[in-house]
Design a protein around this motif. Structure first.
Motif, mmCIF file in Angstrom:
data_model
loop_
_atom_site.group_PDB
_atom_site.id
_atom_site.type_symbol
_atom_site.label_atom_id
_atom_site.label_comp_id
_atom_site.label_asym_id
_atom_site.label_seq_id
_atom_site.Cartn_x
_atom_site.Cartn_y
_atom_site.Cartn_z
ATOM 1 N N ALA A 1 -89.894 -13.022 6.407
ATOM 2 C CA ALA A 1 -89.354 -14.221 7.043
ATOM 3 C C ALA A 1 -89.929 -15.505 6.451
ATOM 4 N N ARG A 2 -91.252 -15.532 6.272
ATOM 5 C CA ARG A 2 -91.851 -16.805 5.853
ATOM 6 C C ARG A 2 -91.533 -17.156 4.411
ATOM 7 N N GLU B 1 -87.951 -25.243 6.491
ATOM 8 C CA GLU B 1 -88.032 -24.223 7.529
ATOM 9 C C GLU B 1 -86.829 -23.295 7.443
ATOM 10 N N LEU B 2 -86.947 -22.191 8.181
ATOM 11 C CA LEU B 2 -85.884 -21.188 8.176
ATOM 12 C C LEU B 2 -84.542 -21.794 8.547
ATOM 13 N N VAL C 1 -87.780 -16.360 13.337
ATOM 14 C CA VAL C 1 -89.142 -16.554 12.829
ATOM 15 C C VAL C 1 -90.106 -15.506 13.375
#
Ligand SMILES: Nc1ncnc2c1ncn2[C@@H]1O[C@H](COP(=O)(O)OP(=O)(O)OP(=O)(O)O)[C@@H](O)[C@H]1O
Ligand SMILES: [Mg+2]
Lengths: 312, 378
Positions: free
Chosen positions: A218-219, A291-292, A199
């Protein structure tokens, strides 16, 4: 166009024996970016990085590193790249200082003695400079290797799992350092298995079985996958977990202590499942942003299927 | 795009290699200890001064002088009297089948002729097929004779004592009258010692980098293959110097091998030989996957070096195919070179042919090694 990318490779392929370990891999790393490189064990991260810095000859594909051709200009690339190997590969029978000094001499670093001294201070190893590198603990070896690959102030860092086995405080220090370098314009490509590190990256590429599955900021990754996640809490969470796992519309169930993250790509179907269980049992269901971590666990599960499909 | 040879990087590799060499005690001991051991074992096994050799006597006469001679031969411990033969044929047979190394023949009328001053002769028939064995005993004999002379002749027969001596000893060597093995073989040992340690140490030192993974760090830096090669090889050249020095001292002091030729020719020769062996080690390192393999392949190259180079068996006596193989082995040429220089007094011109041969072999090895050496992990 090429000038804005520190790394730009196309169709990179590596075959070991009859196994295609890296398969038509494309990647563009903008200058000054922190680029996370993720993927399960054996997916080809190390092999890809080795091809980028001229340690392995690709069987196919083209590309450049710092504007230099990775097939014909490896020597010039090596001058400006700092590569940290996944496995500790400094000399165990040399002292910490001797190792740093040797690497500095390989790069013909100007005012070498000063630079090595500073590196030792930054590492906090000045008083142990004469200890053999082989006698360091695992985490300290990692930190030494990191210092060694940065000793010539490279403009591109290729770090292969640099924080494996490093304690949380040192990892935070490490990432502070990475961000500081990035702000100065150094490009960092870092492979990792840690989500809290992923993240922190500006961009992420995910590779599985030698193929790039997804890449982007990433986001945006969870959104790109289109994953929807419900968070579930309540009694007898273990039984619920078992039940949900057999639901065809549920892509994945991840358990974090007494909390379940239930994800799937079909928003409507997943909601239907949630409503069904809410009616039956007293659990608390809450829609949350994917989420990731969920995204990657989902990717890994998917990749296995892809691979099996391809193998048939 | 190719970068020029960087002397600084070469020096760095060299320094690193020295530090590692210093810390690796076992290898260090091996580098100095093994050559000494080889010299002692080979040298003494071949150039030993064996005692208690089985000896027979053919006594056609008997008296105080002959008894004194035999007694003092016995006490010299070189000769071990095991019996008596009654005919020359019997003595010859014993020599041939190896039951006796020597037969001493006291001729008929020996005592009488001594007294009469006719200078009769004792015959020492020696099996010289193993020249080292016979050599010491034969050499000891003249001392024995002198002693006997001064003691026995001092009594009733004192008047015969002044020169010339009243009897002589004729040594008759069978099967190998020249018998120069020891002097011949010790110089050859330098070829074997350098070959074994130089090839193996270089091969192992380079393969170790790959096995331990440090090669990955090394070749990720801009260091050039030639800098790695020279930097890693150079320290072992010095080891070769030390080994050669030890060899020269030991061969001189313990084995009395002469050095009659040109030291400069020797210097040129052994430097070239060291380099060709290091290059061979480098080549092996590009083939071997592990230190173990590197060691095995190195030992494998030692076999022809010992057997086909002329070290063990005379080169000229080998079959053609063996000579053909032998002539591409560096040791073959080094062996000729060093024997010429140490024993026959050769200078640089005399060994030009051998130097050329070694150089050619070296060029081929270096060429193949550099071609095979990968600046990648493929
Ligand atoms: N030299 C080699 N010869 C044969 N196969 C190899 C070689 N190097 C790597 N491989 C194979 O290539 C595949 C990819 O390996 P690689 O080391 O690139 O994976 P990775 O993504 O770095 O894994 P990890 O997360 O465990 O470090 C693996 O299956 C490995 O077995
Ligand atoms: Mg890896």
């Amino acid at each position: 166009m090429t000038e804005e990318f520190a790394i730009s490779v196309k169709g990179l392929t590596k075959v070991f024996g009859d196994r295609t370990v890296v398969d038509h891999f494309d990647m563009e790393v903008p200058k000054g970016a922190i680029y996370g490189f993720l993927g399960p064990n054996g997916s080809g991260k190390t092999t890809t990085i080795r091809m980028m810095c001229g340690l392995l000859t690709p069987d196919g594909g083209t590309g450049q590193c710092l504007g230099l051709d990775i097939l014909s200009e490896q020597e010039a690339i090596k001058e400006n790249v700092g590569y940290m190997t996944q496995k500790f590969s400094l000399y165990e029978d040399l002292t910490i200082r001797e190792n740093l000094d040797f690497i500095a001499r390989m790069y013909r670093v100007p005012s070498r003695r000063e630079r090595v001294k500073q590196a030792l201070i930054d590492l906090g190893l000045s008083d142990r400079a004469n200890q053999l590198a082989g006698t360091l603990s695992g985490g300290w070896k990692q930190r030494l290797a990191l210092a060694a690959c940065m000793i010539h102030d490279p403009s591109l860092l290729l770090l292969d799992e640099p924080t494996a086995g490093v304690d949380p405080k040192a990892r935070r220090d490490f990432w502070d350092e990475i961000r500081r370098l990035s702000a100065k314009g150094v490009t960092v490509l870092v492979s990792t298995h840690y989500m809290d590190e992923a993240v922190q990256c500006d961009f992420i590429a995910y590779i599985a079985y030698g193929k790039k599955l997804i890449a982007g900021p990433a986001r945006d990754i969870p959104k790109m996958i289109g994953l929807h996640t419900w968070q579930v809490t309540g009694p007898d969470i273990g039984d619920l977990e078992m039940a949900l796992r057999s639901e065809p519309d549920v892509g994945q169930v991840a358990r974090f202590g007494q909390v379940l993250h239930v994800s799937g790509t079909d928003e409507k179907a997943l909601e239907a499942v949630a409503n069904r269980y809410r009616a039956k049992q007293s659990h608390k269901w809450m829609l949350k942003e994917a989420e990731l971590e969920e995204a990657f666990i989902y990717l890994m599960a998917g990749a296995t299927d892809n691979f099996l499909g391809a193998a048939k | 795009m190719s970068w020029p040879f960087s002397f600084a990087r070469f020096l760095a590799v060299l320094t690193k290699e020295f530090i590692q060499m210093r810390r690796d005690k076992v290898t260090f001991v091996m580098m100095i200890g093994v050559p000494i051991m080889q010299l002692l074992i080979f040298g003494y096994a071949i150039n030993s001064d064996p005692r208690n050799l089985p000896t027979l006597v053919e006594m056609a006469d008997e008296g105080p002088v002959s008894r004194a001679i035999l007694a003092s031969m016995d006490t010299s411990t070189y000769f071990d009297f095991e019996g008596v033969v009654t005919s020359p044929e019997e003595g010859e047979r014993a020599l041939r089948d190896g039951t006796a190394s020597f037969v001493v023949v006291i001729p008929d009328g020996f005592e009488r002729d001594v007294v009469r001053g006719l200078r009769p002769q004792i015959l020492l028939a020696a099996d010289a097929s193993d020249p080292a064995a016979a050599g010491g005993a034969v050499a000891a004999l003249s001392g024995i004779v002198d002693t006997v002379l001064s003691q026995t002749m001092s009594g009733a027969l004192a008047y015969t004592a002044p020169a010339p001596p009243p009897f002589g000893v004729v040594v008759h060597k069978f099967y190998n009258p020249e018998g120069k093995t020891s002097v011949n073989i010790v110089p050859g040992l330098l070829a074997v010692i350098l070959s074994l340690t130089m090839v193996m140490i270089t091969a192992v030192a380079i393969v170790r980098e790959r096995e331990k993974g440090t090669m990955e760090t090394l070749i990720a830096t801009p260091v050039r293959p030639f800098e790695v090669m020279t930097g890693k090889i150079m320290p072992y050249v010095l080891v070769g110097y030390v080994q050669t020095g030890v060899f020269l001292v030991v061969s001189r002091i313990l084995f009395g091998v002469p050095f009659v030729g040109s030291p400069f020719a020797f210097f040129v020769g052994f430097n070239l030989y060291i380099v060709v062996n290091l290059a061979l080690g480098f080549l092996i390192s590009t083939v071997a996957k592990s230190q173990m393999q590197a060691m095995q392949v190195s030992f494998f190259t030692l076999l022809p070096t010992i057997l086909l180079s002329g070290f063990m068996f005379p080169f000229a006596a080998m079959p053609n195919w063996a000579q053909t193989i032998g002539s591409v082995i560096p040791a073959t040429h080094f062996l000729r070179l060093i024997r010429k220089v140490m024993l026959k007094g050769a200078d640089l011109i005399d060994i030009a042919g051998d130097l050329t041969a070694i150089t050619l072999i070296m060029l081929v090895i270096v060429g193949v090694a550099l071609k095979r050496y990968r600046q990648t992990l493929d």
